[in-house]
Design an enzyme around this catalytic site. Structure first.
Site, short mmCIF file in Angstrom:
data_model
loop_
_atom_site.label_atom_id
_atom_site.label_comp_id
_atom_site.label_asym_id
_atom_site.label_seq_id
_atom_site.Cartn_x
_atom_site.Cartn_y
_atom_site.Cartn_z
N GLU A 124 0.82 -1.22 0.00
CA GLU A 124 0.00 0.00 0.00
C GLU A 124 0.86 1.26 0.00
OE1 GLU A 124 -3.69 0.30 0.05
OE2 GLU A 124 -2.79 2.16 -0.66
N GLU A 144 14.59 15.50 -3.05
CA GLU A 144 15.82 14.87 -2.58
C GLU A 144 17.02 15.71 -3.03
OE1 GLU A 144 15.82 12.01 -0.88
OE2 GLU A 144 13.66 11.83 -1.02
N LYS A 162 4.75 4.50 -9.88
CA LYS A 162 3.41 4.44 -9.27
C LYS A 162 2.35 4.18 -10.35
CE LYS A 162 5.05 7.42 -5.57
NZ LYS A 162 5.26 8.81 -5.16
N1 HSE Z 1 9.40 11.76 -3.58
C1 HSE Z 1 8.02 11.38 -3.61
C2 HSE Z 1 7.15 12.61 -3.73
C3 HSE Z 1 7.57 10.63 -2.40
O1 HSE Z 1 7.66 13.73 -3.83
O2 HSE Z 1 5.95 12.46 -3.74
C4 HSE Z 1 7.95 9.20 -2.43
O3 HSE Z 1 7.43 8.55 -3.54
#
Ligand code: HSE
Length: 449
Positions: free
Chosen positions: A147, A208, A223
């Site tokens: 999930e 990041e 996703k």
């Molecule tokens: N880096 C992703 C975001 C979260 O900014 O939504 C982790 O998938």
């Protein structure tokens, strides 16, 4: 009561536990999410036991560097040997919150083969290797839950696996990356440049240190692969997803969208499409998309995520919330832990993945899309007629054509009706070659359901 063969470790399979026997859990990773999962498990131990129907016990926490985590994890649980931990007889359930692909893949395949259920938050791993992980879970009769891999605590995986399992899904589209939504929303509300808003996203800790996976759409593409696989009962892998990021979006694009009552969102769009002969395909793509400000996805601001679903009987649904961060991700992981532990206690398995439909994944060129093309053209007689032939030759119908004066040039904004992506892309190449076109300033796809 367990009915296991004496040669199989007591933790193997999902055949049930003796009353009061704890479900043994190994946690792989002790970063932001792992720490929060451990804290919540400790804080809500009694409630979780009631919800599961039996006790759970964390029996190991695997990290790459024990020194870094000494003091924050009970010494007897801490190990840097994840491979040995996951194969121990007293481990029933392996929770992976490490990230990366190759190393966690080896660990989780080994865990599944050893009869442990698996909970993972790892979207890149699931999007690249779902088939072999699902097969290993099926063979061992254990659970594979993920999930947290899509939009953290927004329950989209469970919604597709369980709640809409009886419906025919036509479309799943959504904002599944918070960093890029933050950047685009900030550009929209302040008029600032992409570079400035990326810096702000980094300063606020959304992006990041290397923001490539977010801004180039790779995170959203993982996703999209997971959502499309579940929605259409067809395996869609990361490599099947067309992926374009937001780094080329300018303040001018955003201002033009705003002036036209639209905004630009990085959307993951998973669609069931049919060709003229009625053959069905699955399409999954991620790209910046012009969307009307009236659409519910357009109002998703800051770093929020939202997933919009259209199903035959359920109609239109939308799921909204925090799609990232330690707490929301830990919530999703804990929900999966409860589900997987419940099955270890009582026996049985959760609904797994089912790819029976096995639809072909459409080549992106064959997907119907609509373009918004903004160009600078030579301002002389016949130019509009010449450019219109490029569209007509490819059977592309124009919806609107608008011309404005811009610093001595003519600015031409063309919005097409729906056409095949390949024809639209070829048409843009033809426009770029024409001496009547000084510059194609931007090409954006429009959202159409
Ligand atoms: N880096 C992703 C975001 C979260 O900014 O939504 C982790 O998938």
């Amino acid at each position: 009561m367990s009915t296991q063969n004496s040669n199989i470790p007591s933790s193997a399979g999902n055949s049930g536990k003796a009353p009061g026997e704890a479900v043994g859990i190994a946690i792989l990773g002790h970063g932001t999410v792992g720490r929060e999962v451990l804290r919540l498990m400790e804080e809500h131990r009694d409630a979780l036991e009631h919800r599961i129907g039996g006790p759970i016990e964390v029996r190991g926490v695997a990290v790459s560097d024990k020194e870094k985590h000494r003091g924050s994890v009970p010494e007897e649980l801490l190990t840097d040997d994840a491979m040995t931990l996951i194969q121990r007889d007293d481990i029933d359930l392996v929770v992976e919150v490490i990230g990366g692909i190759d190393y966690p893949r080896r660990l989780l395949l080994t865990a599944l083969q050893a009869g442990k259920s698996v909970v993972t938050a790892n979207k890149a791993l699931v999007a690249a290797h779902a088939d072999e992980l699902a097969e290993a879970a099926d063979r061992a009769n254990v659970d594979l839950y993920f999930e947290a891999a899509v939009a953290a605590a927004i329950p989209v995986v469970g919604m597709l696996r369980r709640s809409l399992a009886g419906d025919q899904i036509e479309l799943v589209s959504g904002i599944v990356n918070g960093t890029t939504n933050f950047i685009l929303d900030a550009m929209d509300s302040t008029g600032a440049s992409y570079d400035d808003m990326l810096k702000e996203a980094m300063a606020l800790g959304y992006a990041e240190a290397d923001p490539t996976a977010d801004v180039e759409g790779h995170d959203a593409a993982s996703k999209a692969a997971i959502l499309a696989s579940l929605a259409f009962h067809t395996r869609v892998n990361y490599d099947d997803v067309y992926c374009e990021g937001i780094s080329h979006i300018t303040a001018e694009d955003i201002a033009a969208a705003k002036a036209a009552g639209q905004t630009i969102k990085l959307l993951a769009i998973c669609q069931r499409i049919s060709d003229e002969s009625g053959q069905e395909y699955v399409s999954a793509r991620v790209h910046p998309t012009l969307i009307s400000r009236d659409h519910p996805l357009a109002s998703v601001d800051k770093s929020y995520n939202a997933v919009f679903v259209e199903a035959e009987a359920a109609g239109r649904l939308m799921f909204y919330g925090n799609g990232a961060g330690g707490d929301p991700t830990a919530s999703a992981v804990l929900g999966d832990i409860v589900g997987a532990a419940r099955n270890k206690v009582h026996g049985g398995r959760a609904p797994g993945e089912n790819t029976y439909a096995n639809l072909p994944v459409a080549d992106f060129g064959q997907v119907p899309t609509r373009y918004h093309i903004d160009m600078e053209v030579v301002d002389k007689v016949g130019v509009l007629a010449e450019l219109a032939t490029f569209f007509a030759e490819r059977g592309i119908s124009l919806r609107t054509v608008r011309q404005e004066e811009r610093g001595g040039h003519a600015r031409l904004i063309v919005v097409t009706h729906t056409a095949l992506e390949a024809d639209l892309a070829q048409c843009v190449e033809r426009l770029k070659e024409s001496t009547s076109v000084k510059a194609v300033k931007s090409v954006l796809r429009l959202y159409s359901e």
